[in-house]
Motif scaffolding. Structure first.
Motif, PDB file in Angstrom:
ATOM      1  N   ARG A 184     -59.128  59.079  90.593  1.00  0.00           N
ATOM      2  CA  ARG A 184     -58.303  60.099  91.242  1.00  0.00           C
ATOM      3  C   ARG A 184     -59.112  60.824  92.309  1.00  0.00           C
ATOM      4  N   LEU A 185     -58.469  61.116  93.435  1.00  0.00           N
ATOM      5  CA  LEU A 185     -59.049  61.895  94.530  1.00  0.00           C
ATOM      6  C   LEU A 185     -58.197  63.131  94.765  1.00  0.00           C
ATOM      7  N   GLU A 186     -58.853  64.266  95.028  1.00  0.00           N
ATOM      8  CA  GLU A 186     -58.125  65.511  95.282  1.00  0.00           C
ATOM      9  C   GLU A 186     -58.987  66.426  96.138  1.00  0.00           C
ATOM     10  N   PHE A 187     -58.442  66.862  97.271  1.00  0.00           N
ATOM     11  CA  PHE A 187     -59.146  67.861  98.072  1.00  0.00           C
ATOM     12  C   PHE A 187     -58.928  69.240  97.471  1.00  0.00           C
ATOM     13  N   GLY A 188     -60.006  69.999  97.382  1.00  0.00           N
ATOM     14  CA  GLY A 188     -59.916  71.367  96.894  1.00  0.00           C
ATOM     15  C   GLY A 188     -59.654  72.345  98.020  1.00  0.00           C
ATOM     16  N   PRO A 189     -59.360  73.594  97.677  1.00  0.00           N
ATOM     17  CA  PRO A 189     -59.099  74.611  98.710  1.00  0.00           C
ATOM     18  C   PRO A 189     -60.322  74.910  99.566  1.00  0.00           C
ATOM     19  N   ASN A 190     -61.508  74.452  99.121  1.00  0.00           N
ATOM     20  CA  ASN A 190     -62.728  74.640  99.902  1.00  0.00           C
ATOM     21  C   ASN A 190     -62.967  73.516 100.895  1.00  0.00           C
ATOM     22  N   GLY A 191     -62.047  72.525 100.953  1.00  0.00           N
ATOM     23  CA  GLY A 191     -62.195  71.432 101.902  1.00  0.00           C
ATOM     24  C   GLY A 191     -63.064  70.298 101.422  1.00  0.00           C
ATOM     25  N   TYR A 192     -63.580  70.377 100.185  1.00  0.00           N
ATOM     26  CA  TYR A 192     -64.386  69.293  99.630  1.00  0.00           C
ATOM     27  C   TYR A 192     -63.502  68.353  98.819  1.00  0.00           C
ATOM     28  N   LEU A 193     -63.966  67.113  98.686  1.00  0.00           N
ATOM     29  CA  LEU A 193     -63.219  66.077  97.995  1.00  0.00           C
ATOM     30  C   LEU A 193     -63.746  65.912  96.570  1.00  0.00           C
ATOM     31  N   TYR A 194     -62.850  66.028  95.602  1.00  0.00           N
ATOM     32  CA  TYR A 194     -63.184  65.842  94.191  1.00  0.00           C
ATOM     33  C   TYR A 194     -62.781  64.428  93.788  1.00  0.00           C
ATOM     34  N   VAL A 195     -63.678  63.750  93.059  1.00  0.00           N
ATOM     35  CA  VAL A 195     -63.549  62.335  92.742  1.00  0.00           C
ATOM     36  C   VAL A 195     -63.761  62.165  91.240  1.00  0.00           C
ATOM     37  N   THR A 196     -62.833  61.482  90.550  1.00  0.00           N
ATOM     38  CA  THR A 196     -63.028  61.251  89.122  1.00  0.00           C
ATOM     39  C   THR A 196     -63.543  59.831  88.890  1.00  0.00           C
ATOM     40  N   THR A 197     -64.488  59.712  87.959  1.00  0.00           N
ATOM     41  CA  THR A 197     -65.025  58.415  87.592  1.00  0.00           C
ATOM     42  C   THR A 197     -64.944  58.248  86.076  1.00  0.00           C
ATOM     43  N   GLY A 198     -64.773  57.015  85.608  1.00  0.00           N
ATOM     44  CA  GLY A 198     -64.799  56.734  84.185  1.00  0.00           C
ATOM     45  C   GLY A 198     -66.157  56.188  83.762  1.00  0.00           C
ATOM     46  N   GLU A 199     -66.352  56.086  82.444  1.00  0.00           N
ATOM     47  CA  GLU A 199     -67.633  55.606  81.942  1.00  0.00           C
ATOM     48  C   GLU A 199     -67.629  54.098  81.709  1.00  0.00           C
ATOM     49  N   ILE A 200     -66.619  53.409  82.263  1.00  0.00           N
ATOM     50  CA  ILE A 200     -66.452  51.952  82.286  1.00  0.00           C
ATOM     51  C   ILE A 200     -66.622  51.304  80.909  1.00  0.00           C
ATOM     52  N   GLY A 201     -66.286  52.040  79.841  1.00  0.00           N
ATOM     53  CA  GLY A 201     -66.408  51.501  78.499  1.00  0.00           C
ATOM     54  C   GLY A 201     -67.820  51.526  77.945  1.00  0.00           C
ATOM     55  N   GLU A 202     -68.735  52.229  78.625  1.00  0.00           N
ATOM     56  CA  GLU A 202     -70.118  52.390  78.171  1.00  0.00           C
ATOM     57  C   GLU A 202     -70.358  53.881  77.988  1.00  0.00           C
ATOM     58  N   PRO A 203     -70.022  54.429  76.801  1.00  0.00           N
ATOM     59  CA  PRO A 203     -69.948  55.887  76.612  1.00  0.00           C
ATOM     60  C   PRO A 203     -71.208  56.650  76.975  1.00  0.00           C
ATOM     61  N   ASP A 204     -72.388  56.085  76.732  1.00  0.00           N
ATOM     62  CA  ASP A 204     -73.616  56.836  76.984  1.00  0.00           C
ATOM     63  C   ASP A 204     -73.782  57.220  78.446  1.00  0.00           C
ATOM     64  N   ARG A 205     -73.130  56.499  79.345  1.00  0.00           N
ATOM     65  CA  ARG A 205     -73.230  56.851  80.762  1.00  0.00           C
ATOM     66  C   ARG A 205     -72.715  58.272  81.030  1.00  0.00           C
ATOM     67  N   ALA A 206     -71.727  58.711  80.254  1.00  0.00           N
ATOM     68  CA  ALA A 206     -71.138  60.029  80.489  1.00  0.00           C
ATOM     69  C   ALA A 206     -72.134  61.153  80.266  1.00  0.00           C
ATOM     70  N   GLN A 207     -73.144  60.929  79.391  1.00  0.00           N
ATOM     71  CA  GLN A 207     -74.151  61.944  79.095  1.00  0.00           C
ATOM     72  C   GLN A 207     -75.426  61.787  79.920  1.00  0.00           C
ATOM     73  N   ASP A 208     -75.432  60.830  80.841  1.00  0.00           N
ATOM     74  CA  ASP A 208     -76.566  60.658  81.749  1.00  0.00           C
ATOM     75  C   ASP A 208     -76.202  61.322  83.070  1.00  0.00           C
ATOM     76  N   ARG A 209     -76.834  62.448  83.323  1.00  0.00           N
ATOM     77  CA  ARG A 209     -76.461  63.241  84.498  1.00  0.00           C
ATOM     78  C   ARG A 209     -76.844  62.552  85.807  1.00  0.00           C
ATOM     79  N   GLU A 210     -77.721  61.567  85.738  1.00  0.00           N
ATOM     80  CA  GLU A 210     -78.121  60.839  86.943  1.00  0.00           C
ATOM     81  C   GLU A 210     -77.179  59.681  87.242  1.00  0.00           C
ATOM     82  N   ASP A 211     -76.291  59.367  86.313  1.00  0.00           N
ATOM     83  CA  ASP A 211     -75.354  58.263  86.448  1.00  0.00           C
ATOM     84  C   ASP A 211     -74.032  58.810  86.969  1.00  0.00           C
TER      85      ASP A 211
END
Length: 384
Positions: A184-211
């Motif tokens: 999903r893509l959504e522009f915020g009121p600040n003019g920046y673009l917010y982007v959602t990503t999934g963990e592609i079925g590899e749950p530990d990726r969600a807790q890796d802040r560098e991923d």
């Protein structure tokens, strides 16, 4: 409701047109929708390092929502939807890789603007979200979330007339997989673009802040990390399983998220917060430093995808649950989820507020999960 008057869009009418320009005319069913008021482009405001939870002053509707008619039928797994300043809609189809323009006024003419050849559909991946630049009248940019053979990425292309230009990658290297690709893509009121990503079925990726997997990202229109991001990276929030819905209420961001076996979630998003996946599903994570959801559902009731704000409520489109959820907002808190249209139209993917304040809602019955109905997939127009 009257029997459909719409012409069914067949694959043969639009397939093979990579340069745009093919047109099919549709008529709306039932009660006509008033002509939308064109939306003016929003200029980017000064960026904020953290959204606040201000309360919207929009009047709250109390009547139940009503389906007023059908904008289009015969679509193939429509995924992303956003509106141009003139009131026309841009729609993406996940598996065909087509980008369509659908007229906001009757007759709702459908025009293929082009195909995104780099998209490599598989499972839940393909051509996913779309967002129109808040300064479209100046830059003509349309932003797309694309699953390629190598990665998920955000691209932008210019739209002039009915021709979509060559996509330019602005953010690459987002992990991709057969499932849980976000998108999903959504522009915020600040003019920046917010982007959602999934963990592609590899749950530990969600807790890796560098991923970049299992996150909500915030970037500039050029693809750089937005100023004020919490970790000097594109990451805005983390610990997500698969977010597929974003909506702003004033400057507060909300997100709908797929759970696993127990709970789907509606989350109020704050910069830098960790939403717990896979350490916790649903509530119960605050003692571990995680942010709890505002609302949870059993996974049979929701599998939430699109999210919109209209009439003083949040509206959440449910896939497996085959319903549209209305959620009340009171003092910045989400309460009282109420289901509508349960089973009437099948799987519901995307819900977006149109320029006239009504909702456009897409079905997703041709995405390989259930048998499609006659006329699927369709876009409904709803009075919120």
């Amino acid at each position: 409701m009257k029997r459909a008057l719409a012409l069914v869009l067949s694959a043969g009418l639009l397939a093979g047109c990579s340069q745009g320009g093919s047109e099919v005319t549709y008529e709306i069913e039932g009660t006509p929708t008033p002509t939308p008021t064109p939306s003016a482009p929003t200029s980017a405001a000064a960026p904020s390092s953290s959204p606040s939870a201000t309360e919207s002053t929009e009047a709250v509707t109390t009547k139940p929502p009503k389906v007023l008619g059908t904008i289009a039928t015969g679509l193939a797994a429509p995924w992303g939807l956003d509106f141009l300043p003139d009131g026309d809609a841009i729609v993406t189809e996940r598996d065909t890789r087509r980008v369509l323009r659908i007229g906001g006024e009757r007759p709702h003419r459908v025009t293929e603007l082009g195909t995104i050849d780099a998209a490599a559909p598989q499972g839940e991946a393909g051509l996913l979200g779309v967002a129109v630049s808040p300064t479209f009248d100046e830059d003509r940019f349309v932003f797309l979330y694309v699953s390629t053979a190598e990665d998920n990425r955000v691209v932008r292309a210019t739209l002039r007339g009915n021709r979509l230009g060559t996509p330019e990658p602005i953010l690459t290297g987002i992990p991709n997989g057969f499932r849980h690709d976000g998108g999903r893509l959504e522009f915020g009121p600040n003019g920046y673009l917010y982007v959602t990503t999934g963990e592609i079925g590899e749950p530990d990726r969600a807790q890796d802040r560098e991923d970049l997997a299992g996150k909500i990202l915030r970037i500039t229109p050029d693809g750089d990390p937005a100023p004020g991001n919490p970790f000097d990276s594109p990451v805005w929030s983390w610990g997500h399983r698969n977010v597929q819905g974003l909506a702003f209420v004033d400057d507060q961001l909300w997100a709908s998220e797929f759970g696993d076996q127990t709970f789907d979630e509606l989350n109020r998003i704050r910069a830098g917060d960790n939403y717990g996946w896979p350490e916790v599903e649903g509530e119960g994570g605050t003692d571990q430093g995680f942010t709890d959801p505002q609302v949870t559902w059993g996974t049979d009731e929701a599998s939430p995808s699109g999210l919109a704000y209209a009439g003083g409520h949040l509206w959440l489109a449910a896939l497996k649950g085959e319903r549209l959820w209305r959620v009340d907002l009171e003092d910045g808190e989400a309460t009282n989820p109420t289901p509508y249209f349960v089973g009437d139209y099948g799987r519901m993917r995307t819900v977006v507020t149109a320029p006239d304040g009504r909702l456009w809602l897409t079905t997703s019955n041709r995405d390989g999960r259930i048998d499609p109905r006659e006329g699927d997939d369709r876009i409904l127009v709803i009075r919120p």
